[in-house]
Scaffold this motif. Structure first.
Motif, PDB file in Angstrom:
ATOM      1  N   ILE A  51     -17.567   9.692  -1.463  1.00 49.39           N
ATOM      2  CA  ILE A  51     -18.553  10.361  -0.612  1.00 49.39           C
ATOM      3  C   ILE A  51     -19.925   9.987  -1.157  1.00 49.39           C
ATOM      4  N   VAL A  52     -20.735   9.338  -0.323  1.00 45.66           N
ATOM      5  CA  VAL A  52     -22.011   8.789  -0.747  1.00 45.66           C
ATOM      6  C   VAL A  52     -23.134   9.517  -0.032  1.00 45.66           C
ATOM      7  N   ARG A  53     -24.133   9.982  -0.809  1.00 49.33           N
ATOM      8  CA  ARG A  53     -25.319  10.604  -0.223  1.00 49.33           C
ATOM      9  C   ARG A  53     -26.187   9.495   0.356  1.00 49.33           C
ATOM     10  N   ILE A  54     -26.560   9.621   1.632  1.00 47.62           N
ATOM     11  CA  ILE A  54     -27.295   8.562   2.324  1.00 47.62           C
ATOM     12  C   ILE A  54     -28.705   8.405   1.772  1.00 47.62           C
ATOM     13  N   SER A  55     -29.374   9.499   1.395  1.00 45.88           N
ATOM     14  CA  SER A  55     -30.782   9.433   0.989  1.00 45.88           C
ATOM     15  C   SER A  55     -31.003   8.557  -0.243  1.00 45.88           C
ATOM     16  N   ASP A  56     -30.128   8.629  -1.235  1.00 47.14           N
ATOM     17  CA  ASP A  56     -30.323   7.817  -2.435  1.00 47.14           C
ATOM     18  C   ASP A  56     -29.145   6.878  -2.733  1.00 47.14           C
ATOM     19  N   ASN A  57     -28.172   6.856  -1.851  1.00 44.27           N
ATOM     20  CA  ASN A  57     -27.023   5.954  -1.944  1.00 44.27           C
ATOM     21  C   ASN A  57     -26.222   6.130  -3.237  1.00 44.27           C
ATOM     22  N   HIS A  58     -26.078   7.364  -3.702  1.00 43.45           N
ATOM     23  CA  HIS A  58     -25.282   7.652  -4.889  1.00 43.45           C
ATOM     24  C   HIS A  58     -23.969   8.323  -4.497  1.00 43.45           C
ATOM     25  N   VAL A  59     -22.940   7.988  -5.246  1.00 42.44           N
ATOM     26  CA  VAL A  59     -21.639   8.636  -5.034  1.00 42.44           C
ATOM     27  C   VAL A  59     -21.720  10.039  -5.621  1.00 42.44           C
ATOM     28  N   VAL A  60     -21.411  11.032  -4.800  1.00 44.68           N
ATOM     29  CA  VAL A  60     -21.483  12.421  -5.256  1.00 44.68           C
ATOM     30  C   VAL A  60     -20.107  13.033  -5.434  1.00 44.68           C
ATOM     31  N   GLY A  61     -19.071  12.313  -5.074  1.00 41.55           N
ATOM     32  CA  GLY A  61     -17.726  12.852  -5.249  1.00 41.55           C
ATOM     33  C   GLY A  61     -16.702  12.058  -4.465  1.00 41.55           C
ATOM     34  N   TYR A  62     -15.490  12.621  -4.446  1.00 45.43           N
ATOM     35  CA  TYR A  62     -14.375  12.009  -3.750  1.00 45.43           C
ATOM     36  C   TYR A  62     -13.733  13.051  -2.848  1.00 45.43           C
ATOM     37  N   GLU A  63     -13.188  12.592  -1.762  1.00 41.40           N
ATOM     38  CA  GLU A  63     -12.440  13.470  -0.859  1.00 41.40           C
ATOM     39  C   GLU A  63     -11.118  12.795  -0.540  1.00 41.40           C
ATOM     40  N   ARG A  64     -10.087  13.625  -0.373  1.00 41.35           N
ATOM     41  CA  ARG A  64      -8.767  13.132   0.000  1.00 41.35           C
ATOM     42  C   ARG A  64      -8.379  13.700   1.350  1.00 41.35           C
ATOM     43  N   ALA A  65      -7.542  12.943   2.059  1.00 42.96           N
ATOM     44  CA  ALA A  65      -7.020  13.409   3.344  1.00 42.96           C
ATOM     45  C   ALA A  65      -5.688  12.721   3.602  1.00 42.96           C
ATOM     46  N   ASP A  66      -4.877  13.355   4.424  1.00 42.67           N
ATOM     47  CA  ASP A  66      -3.578  12.817   4.819  1.00 42.67           C
ATOM     48  C   ASP A  66      -3.639  12.360   6.269  1.00 42.67           C
ATOM     49  N   GLY A  67      -2.775  11.418   6.605  1.00 42.85           N
ATOM     50  CA  GLY A  67      -2.668  10.938   7.972  1.00 42.85           C
ATOM     51  C   GLY A  67      -1.265  10.433   8.229  1.00 42.85           C
ATOM     52  N   SER A  68      -0.934  10.282   9.497  1.00 39.91           N
ATOM     53  CA  SER A  68       0.389   9.781   9.866  1.00 39.91           C
ATOM     54  C   SER A  68       0.272   8.938  11.126  1.00 39.91           C
ATOM     55  N   GLY A  69       1.288   8.068  11.331  1.00 39.72           N
ATOM     56  CA  GLY A  69       1.311   7.215  12.509  1.00 39.72           C
ATOM     57  C   GLY A  69       2.596   6.424  12.573  1.00 39.72           C
ATOM     58  N   ASN A  70       2.802   5.723  13.693  1.00 40.78           N
ATOM     59  CA  ASN A  70       4.017   4.938  13.891  1.00 40.78           C
ATOM     60  C   ASN A  70       4.034   3.663  13.049  1.00 40.78           C
ATOM     61  N   THR A  71       2.862   3.173  12.649  1.00 41.62           N
ATOM     62  CA  THR A  71       2.768   1.996  11.797  1.00 41.62           C
ATOM     63  C   THR A  71       1.902   2.344  10.590  1.00 41.62           C
ATOM     64  N   LYS A  72       1.950   1.486   9.582  1.00 41.26           N
ATOM     65  CA  LYS A  72       1.134   1.724   8.395  1.00 41.26           C
ATOM     66  C   LYS A  72      -0.354   1.703   8.739  1.00 41.26           C
ATOM     67  N   THR A  73      -0.745   0.789   9.596  1.00 45.06           N
ATOM     68  CA  THR A  73      -2.160   0.678   9.975  1.00 45.06           C
ATOM     69  C   THR A  73      -2.635   1.923  10.705  1.00 45.06           C
ATOM     70  N   LYS A  74      -1.825   2.417  11.642  1.00 45.84           N
ATOM     71  CA  LYS A  74      -2.209   3.622  12.385  1.00 45.84           C
ATOM     72  C   LYS A  74      -2.276   4.829  11.461  1.00 45.84           C
ATOM     73  N   ALA A  75      -1.365   4.926  10.515  1.00 46.34           N
ATOM     74  CA  ALA A  75      -1.374   6.046   9.569  1.00 46.34           C
ATOM     75  C   ALA A  75      -2.620   5.985   8.695  1.00 46.34           C
ATOM     76  N   LEU A  76      -2.977   4.783   8.222  1.00 43.64           N
ATOM     77  CA  LEU A  76      -4.158   4.629   7.385  1.00 43.64           C
ATOM     78  C   LEU A  76      -5.428   4.968   8.153  1.00 43.64           C
ATOM     79  N   ASN A  77      -5.548   4.490   9.378  1.00 41.82           N
ATOM     80  CA  ASN A  77      -6.728   4.798  10.193  1.00 41.82           C
ATOM     81  C   ASN A  77      -6.826   6.288  10.489  1.00 41.82           C
ATOM     82  N   ASN A  78      -5.680   6.941  10.736  1.00 46.70           N
ATOM     83  CA  ASN A  78      -5.670   8.377  10.998  1.00 46.70           C
ATOM     84  C   ASN A  78      -6.120   9.146   9.772  1.00 46.70           C
ATOM     85  N   ALA A  79      -5.675   8.741   8.603  1.00 44.35           N
ATOM     86  CA  ALA A  79      -6.071   9.418   7.366  1.00 44.35           C
ATOM     87  C   ALA A  79      -7.562   9.247   7.102  1.00 44.35           C
ATOM     88  N   LYS A  80      -8.085   8.060   7.351  1.00 42.78           N
ATOM     89  CA  LYS A  80      -9.522   7.835   7.153  1.00 42.78           C
ATOM     90  C   LYS A  80     -10.353   8.706   8.086  1.00 42.78           C
TER      91      LYS A  80
END
Length: 100
Positions: A51-80
């Motif tokens: 997670i990057v702050r736009i004003s100074d372009n510094h990483v302020v942390g990390y976030e996780r999320a889950d996703g699912s889909g019929n293919t690996k690509t669809k699951a990855l895009n859903n999670a993003k």
């Protein structure tokens, strides 16, 4: 060479006459069973993004999320898409941490 030519002529004539060109089954040939219809693999993935702050372009942390889909690509895009991004920030460098 003549055997291949005969097979090609026989197949072509079958198509011209309107039939389906299907080879005759012999004792040595086995027919594979058809796959079950309606059963699909569901992929699940967990991603972690910077997670990057736009004003100074510094990483302020990390976030996780889950996703699912019929293919690996669809699951990855859903999670993003599911990664929560606060206002004034953006996400980048999303990595797949776990597949199942």
């Amino acid at each position: 060479m003549t055997i291949l030519r005969r097979a090609a002529v026989a197949g072509l004539m079958t198509l011209v006459l309107g039939g389906a060109a299907a080879p005759a089954a012999t004792a040595s040939q086995t027919v594979a069973p058809e796959p079950a219809t309606g059963i699909t693999k569901i992929w699940h993935v967990t991603v972690q993004c910077h997670i990057v702050r736009i004003s100074d372009n510094h990483v302020v942390g990390y976030e996780r999320a889950d996703g699912s889909g019929n293919t690996k690509t669809k699951a990855l895009n859903n999670a993003k898409r599911n990664v929560p991004v606060p206002e004034g920030h953006r996400k980048r460098h999303c990595d797949a941490k776990r597949w199942w």
